[in-house]
Design a protein around this motif. Structure first.
Motif, PDB file in Angstrom:
ATOM      1  N   ALA A 121       0.815  -1.210   0.000  1.00 52.62           N
ATOM      2  CA  ALA A 121       0.000   0.000   0.000  1.00 52.62           C
ATOM      3  C   ALA A 121       0.852   1.264   0.000  1.00 52.62           C
ATOM      4  O   ALA A 121       1.936   1.300   0.557  1.00 52.62           O
ATOM      5  N   THR A 122       0.312   2.283  -0.634  1.00 54.50           N
ATOM      6  CA  THR A 122       0.966   3.587  -0.666  1.00 54.50           C
ATOM      7  C   THR A 122       0.145   4.577   0.171  1.00 54.50           C
ATOM      8  O   THR A 122      -1.018   4.298   0.519  1.00 54.50           O
ATOM      9  N   GLU A 123       0.732   5.717   0.414  1.00 58.06           N
ATOM     10  CA  GLU A 123      -0.004   6.750   1.150  1.00 58.06           C
ATOM     11  C   GLU A 123      -1.253   7.152   0.373  1.00 58.06           C
ATOM     12  O   GLU A 123      -2.304   7.390   0.963  1.00 58.06           O
ATOM     13  N   GLN A 124      -1.161   7.209  -0.933  1.00 59.52           N
ATOM     14  CA  GLN A 124      -2.323   7.558  -1.764  1.00 59.52           C
ATOM     15  C   GLN A 124      -3.441   6.527  -1.610  1.00 59.52           C
ATOM     16  O   GLN A 124      -4.614   6.889  -1.572  1.00 59.52           O
ATOM     17  N   ASP A 125      -3.079   5.239  -1.530  1.00 60.85           N
ATOM     18  CA  ASP A 125      -4.090   4.191  -1.325  1.00 60.85           C
ATOM     19  C   ASP A 125      -4.888   4.452  -0.054  1.00 60.85           C
ATOM     20  O   ASP A 125      -6.111   4.318  -0.020  1.00 60.85           O
ATOM     21  N   VAL A 126      -4.173   4.821   0.986  1.00 61.91           N
ATOM     22  CA  VAL A 126      -4.814   5.049   2.288  1.00 61.91           C
ATOM     23  C   VAL A 126      -5.618   6.342   2.271  1.00 61.91           C
ATOM     24  O   VAL A 126      -6.776   6.378   2.669  1.00 61.91           O
ATOM     25  N   ARG A 127      -5.023   7.410   1.790  1.00 64.01           N
ATOM     26  CA  ARG A 127      -5.711   8.705   1.793  1.00 64.01           C
ATOM     27  C   ARG A 127      -6.920   8.736   0.864  1.00 64.01           C
ATOM     28  O   ARG A 127      -7.829   9.543   1.058  1.00 64.01           O
ATOM     29  N   SER A 128      -6.954   7.866  -0.123  1.00 61.93           N
ATOM     30  CA  SER A 128      -8.115   7.826  -1.016  1.00 61.93           C
ATOM     31  C   SER A 128      -9.363   7.365  -0.269  1.00 61.93           C
ATOM     32  O   SER A 128     -10.476   7.571  -0.742  1.00 61.93           O
ATOM     33  N   ARG A 129      -9.178   6.774   0.892  1.00 64.74           N
ATOM     34  CA  ARG A 129     -10.303   6.331   1.709  1.00 64.74           C
ATOM     35  C   ARG A 129     -10.787   7.434   2.640  1.00 64.74           C
ATOM     36  O   ARG A 129     -11.609   7.200   3.522  1.00 64.74           O
TER      37      ARG A 129
END
Length: 113
Positions: free
Chosen positions: A28-36
């Motif tokens: 996972a990337t930071e973008q994956d997490v922040r997209s939530r």
């Protein structure tokens, strides 16, 4: 129950979320997490990192306090906050967050001399 991850600054809070997320999703990337978290603080993914409730708040102490104050203005007057690990997060919330969310709570209003 409202899970929270609050830290001194927003970046530190999201770094904690990413560390927890990577325990389950190593790539996972930071973008994956922040997209939530389309609004920036309401994270829909707590149930993927060991919490019972899917949605909660992530951000700086001030950001989370502001969101709690917004909920209060909307009529929600009682919050059951959760964090993991419990003792550490309770300590953080008590020391750094709650007085921002409710400045009057540190002053006893019902005590009589």
């Amino acid at each position: 129950m409202l899970p929270i991850i609050a830290r001194e600054d927003e970046h530190e809070a999201w770094a904690r979320v990413l560390r927890l997320w990577r325990e389950i999703h190593p790539a996972a990337t930071e973008q994956d997490v922040r997209s939530r978290a389309p609004d920036g603080t309401t994270f829909d993914g707590f149930d993927h990192i060991g919490y019972r409730t899917p949605a909660g708040l992530v951000g700086s102490y001030r950001q989370v306090a502001d969101r709690l104050a917004g909920y209060e203005r909307a009529g929600i007057t009682t919050f059951v906050l959760s964090g993991h690990p419990g003792i550490e997060e309770i300590h953080r919330a008590g020391e750094h967050l709650l007085h921002l969310a409710d400045p009057a709570s540190r002053t006893p209003t019902g005590a009589k001399a």
